[in-house]
Design an enzyme around this catalytic site. Structure first.
Site, PDB file in Angstrom:
ATOM      1  CE  LYS A 234      -3.860   1.887   2.648  1.00  0.00           C
ATOM      2  NZ  LYS A 234      -4.627   1.710   3.884  1.00  0.00           N
TER       3      LYS A 234
ATOM      4  N   GLY B 183      -9.343   7.434  15.109  1.00  0.00           N
ATOM      5  CA  GLY B 183      -8.911   8.668  14.443  1.00  0.00           C
ATOM      6  C   GLY B 183      -7.449   8.999  14.644  1.00  0.00           C
ATOM      7  CB  ALA B 184      -5.307   9.215  17.589  1.00  0.00           C
ATOM      8  CG  ASP B 185      -4.193   7.696  11.435  1.00  0.00           C
ATOM      9  OD1 ASP B 185      -3.973   8.863  11.821  1.00  0.00           O
ATOM     10  OD2 ASP B 185      -4.571   7.429  10.288  1.00  0.00           O
TER      11      ASP B 185
ATOM     12  CB  SER C  91      -7.847   1.124  15.045  1.00  0.00           C
ATOM     13  OG  SER C  91      -7.612   1.272  13.657  1.00  0.00           O
TER      14      SER C  91
ATOM     15  NE  ARG D 252     -17.957  17.627   8.060  1.00  0.00           N
ATOM     16  CZ  ARG D 252     -18.419  16.765   7.169  1.00  0.00           C
ATOM     17  NH1 ARG D 252     -19.183  17.156   6.174  1.00  0.00           N
ATOM     18  NH2 ARG D 252     -18.115  15.480   7.256  1.00  0.00           N
TER      19      ARG D 252
ATOM     20  CE  LYS E 102      -3.630  12.431  12.512  1.00  0.00           C
ATOM     21  NZ  LYS E 102      -4.416  11.617  11.565  1.00  0.00           N
TER      22      LYS E 102
HETATM   23  N1  LIG Z   1      -7.060   3.830  12.401  1.00  0.00           N
HETATM   24  C1  LIG Z   1      -7.056   3.727  11.097  1.00  0.00           C
HETATM   25  O1  LIG Z   1      -6.805   2.667  10.547  1.00  0.00           O
HETATM   26  C2  LIG Z   1      -7.412   4.923  10.271  1.00  0.00           C
HETATM   27  C3  LIG Z   1      -7.753   4.755   8.925  1.00  0.00           C
HETATM   28  C4  LIG Z   1      -8.137   5.852   8.187  1.00  0.00           C
HETATM   29  C5  LIG Z   1      -8.172   7.106   8.758  1.00  0.00           C
HETATM   30  N2  LIG Z   1      -7.793   7.259  10.067  1.00  0.00           N
HETATM   31  C6  LIG Z   1      -7.811   8.575  10.714  1.00  0.00           C
HETATM   32  O2  LIG Z   1      -9.153   8.856  11.039  1.00  0.00           O
HETATM   33  C7  LIG Z   1      -9.331  10.263  11.089  1.00  0.00           C
HETATM   34  C8  LIG Z   1     -10.569  10.634  10.276  1.00  0.00           C
HETATM   35  O3  LIG Z   1     -10.340  10.319   8.914  1.00  0.00           O
HETATM   36  P1  LIG Z   1     -11.471  10.566   7.800  1.00  0.00           P
HETATM   37  O4  LIG Z   1     -10.850  10.184   6.518  1.00  0.00           O
HETATM   38  O5  LIG Z   1     -12.737   9.930   8.210  1.00  0.00           O
HETATM   39  O6  LIG Z   1     -11.597  12.146   7.891  1.00  0.00           O
HETATM   40  P2  LIG Z   1     -12.845  13.055   7.519  1.00  0.00           P
HETATM   41  O7  LIG Z   1     -12.306  14.432   7.395  1.00  0.00           O
HETATM   42  O8  LIG Z   1     -13.591  12.468   6.376  1.00  0.00           O
HETATM   43  O9  LIG Z   1     -13.786  12.950   8.815  1.00  0.00           O
HETATM   44  C9  LIG Z   1     -13.469  13.522  10.053  1.00  0.00           C
HETATM   45  C10 LIG Z   1     -14.804  13.970  10.660  1.00  0.00           C
HETATM   46  O10 LIG Z   1     -14.574  14.370  12.011  1.00  0.00           O
HETATM   47  C11 LIG Z   1     -15.378  15.524  12.253  1.00  0.00           C
HETATM   48  N3  LIG Z   1     -14.818  16.213  13.405  1.00  0.00           N
HETATM   49  C12 LIG Z   1     -13.668  16.910  13.483  1.00  0.00           C
HETATM   50  N4  LIG Z   1     -13.445  17.311  14.748  1.00  0.00           N
HETATM   51  C13 LIG Z   1     -14.490  16.850  15.491  1.00  0.00           C
HETATM   52  C14 LIG Z   1     -14.850  16.944  16.861  1.00  0.00           C
HETATM   53  N5  LIG Z   1     -14.064  17.562  17.734  1.00  0.00           N
HETATM   54  N6  LIG Z   1     -16.002  16.382  17.257  1.00  0.00           N
HETATM   55  C15 LIG Z   1     -16.811  15.738  16.384  1.00  0.00           C
HETATM   56  N7  LIG Z   1     -16.520  15.621  15.070  1.00  0.00           N
HETATM   57  C16 LIG Z   1     -15.372  16.167  14.625  1.00  0.00           C
HETATM   58  C17 LIG Z   1     -15.317  16.290  10.954  1.00  0.00           C
HETATM   59  O11 LIG Z   1     -16.385  17.220  10.851  1.00  0.00           O
HETATM   60  C18 LIG Z   1     -15.408  15.174   9.939  1.00  0.00           C
HETATM   61  O12 LIG Z   1     -16.729  14.852   9.577  1.00  0.00           O
HETATM   62  C19 LIG Z   1      -8.028  10.876  10.587  1.00  0.00           C
HETATM   63  O13 LIG Z   1      -7.237  11.289  11.682  1.00  0.00           O
HETATM   64  C20 LIG Z   1      -7.363   9.733   9.865  1.00  0.00           C
HETATM   65  O14 LIG Z   1      -5.963   9.871   9.813  1.00  0.00           O
HETATM   66  C21 LIG Z   1      -7.443   6.191  10.825  1.00  0.00           C
END
Ligand SMILES: NC(=O)c1ccc[n+]([C@@H]2O[C@H](COP(=O)([O-])OP(=O)(O)OC[C@H]3O[C@@H](n4cnc5c(N)ncnc54)[C@H](O)[C@@H]3O)[C@@H](O)[C@H]2O)c1
Length: 315
Positions: free
Chosen positions: A67, A213-215, A285, A160, A219
């Protein structure tokens, strides 16, 4: 001249539904925990000042993947994706190239799959309600995967409100505040990790949290005192201890290796999971290449079975 399929995001989602993503992701964690699948550490290639590239390889079940994925945070302001990339799929017996696959679709299915597998393995018996904080791309697929394993009731929360409402309408869940989502039996956090969205006072005995979210290092979605109250699990210690929810407290010495159990070890029964109904379990995760391999394999099978039509390119 080899003809290689080029598989779009649309074709990936046509090939692999959320229930299949959960099943395949579970398989990946189990095979890796048994030592049958190989996953060398992720390699970072910095591209200063704008971002970085990550190379994530894995091999298992006769296949191998690489990847190749980015993180360019400033892209959002330019109207470009922050994360983009490709998955290259090869035959592990001959080295033959088998497919080029769009990456974000694979990521969202495997990330959602991991959240649901963690809930199946670690949530207490009778856990029925779900809460999602962060209803973006990966949050939405995580919720779809949780719904696919039987969570019919849930609360979607997002900065949002329109994103939360649209997803809630799709799943038959409701839209609500982060506090309402954080009160569920199983709570998923999928925000950018810029500020905590789970605090010590949010925790309820018996909950399961999957923090997705914290990857990356720096974060965090869970306040430190809340994290220290939880029984901790991760996808892979090597990766999670260096970049993710746990990496800050691991670096400062607040969390030690022996306090964290890998999900795969729980799935194959070599280590224990939840110990009691009052435990608050937390799965960190960070996203593994073995998960991507599992989804890529399912896509390949769907294509070979004629369930998805994809174009090919002569190399
Ligand atoms: N663990 C994993 O395997 C993995 C995989 C993919 C992405 N991620 C991580 O996940 C996170 C999100 O990725 P995504 O692609 O879904 O992003 P995205 O931008 O599509 O979605 C993030 C969402 O969070 C919302 N948001 C932001 N701050 C907020 C808060 N304080 N309270 C509530 N909602 C809030 C935003 O409005 C948005 O809808 C990123 O940090 C990304 O790096 C982790």
């Amino acid at each position: 001249m080899p003809e290689i399929p080029v598989i779009s995001a649309q074709a990936v989602h046509a090939a692999v539904d959320p229930a299949t993503a959960v099943e395949r992701t579970r398989h990946a964690f189990e095979r890796h925990a048994r030592g049958d699948w190989e996953m060398p550490p992720k390699v970072y290639v910095q591209a200063p000042p704008n971002g970085d590239f990550r190379a994530m390889p894995a091999r298992g079940d006769g296949l191998a993947i690489l990847k190749w994925v980015t993180s360019f945070p400033g892209n959002a302001a330019k109207g470009l994706p922050v994360v983009r990339g490709l998955v290259l799929l090869s035959d592990a017996d001959t080295g033959e190239e088998l497919a080029v696959i769009e990456c974000a679709s694979v990521t969202s299915l495997r990330t959602g799959g991991a959240a649901a597998v963690s809930a199946q393995a670690l949530a207490r018996d009778g856990a029925a309600t779900a809460g999602l904080i962060g209803c973006g791309v990966n949050g939405a697929w995580a919720a779809r995967c949780l719904a696919a394993v039987g969570f019919e009731e849930g609360v979607c929360a997002d900065a949002r409100p329109e994103a939360a409402e649209a997803l809630a309408a799709e799943l038959g869940w409701s839209a609500g505040s982060p506090a309402e989502a954080a009160a569920a039996d199983v709570v998923l956090t999928v925000t950018p990790g810029e500020e905590p969205v789970i605090r010590r006072d949010d925790l309820r005995p018996g909950q399961h949290l999957a923090v997705l979210g914290a990857d990356a290092h720096g974060k965090a979605e869970v306040e430190r005192e809340a994290l220290l109250r939880c029984r901790l699990f991760c996808d892979e210690w090597e990766q999670a201890s260096k970049g993710g929810e746990l990496s800050g407290p691991v670096t400062s010495g607040a969390i030690a290796r022996e306090s964290v159990t890998e999900l795969g070890a729980v799935l194959v029964g070599s280590e224990g999971g939840r110990e009691g109904d009052d435990d608050v379990t937390l799965f960190d995760s960070t996203g593994l290449a073995i998960q991507d391999l599992a989804i890529a394999h399912a896509v390949l099978e769907a294509r070979r079975a004629g369930r998805v039509e994809v174009p090919t390119v002569a190399l």
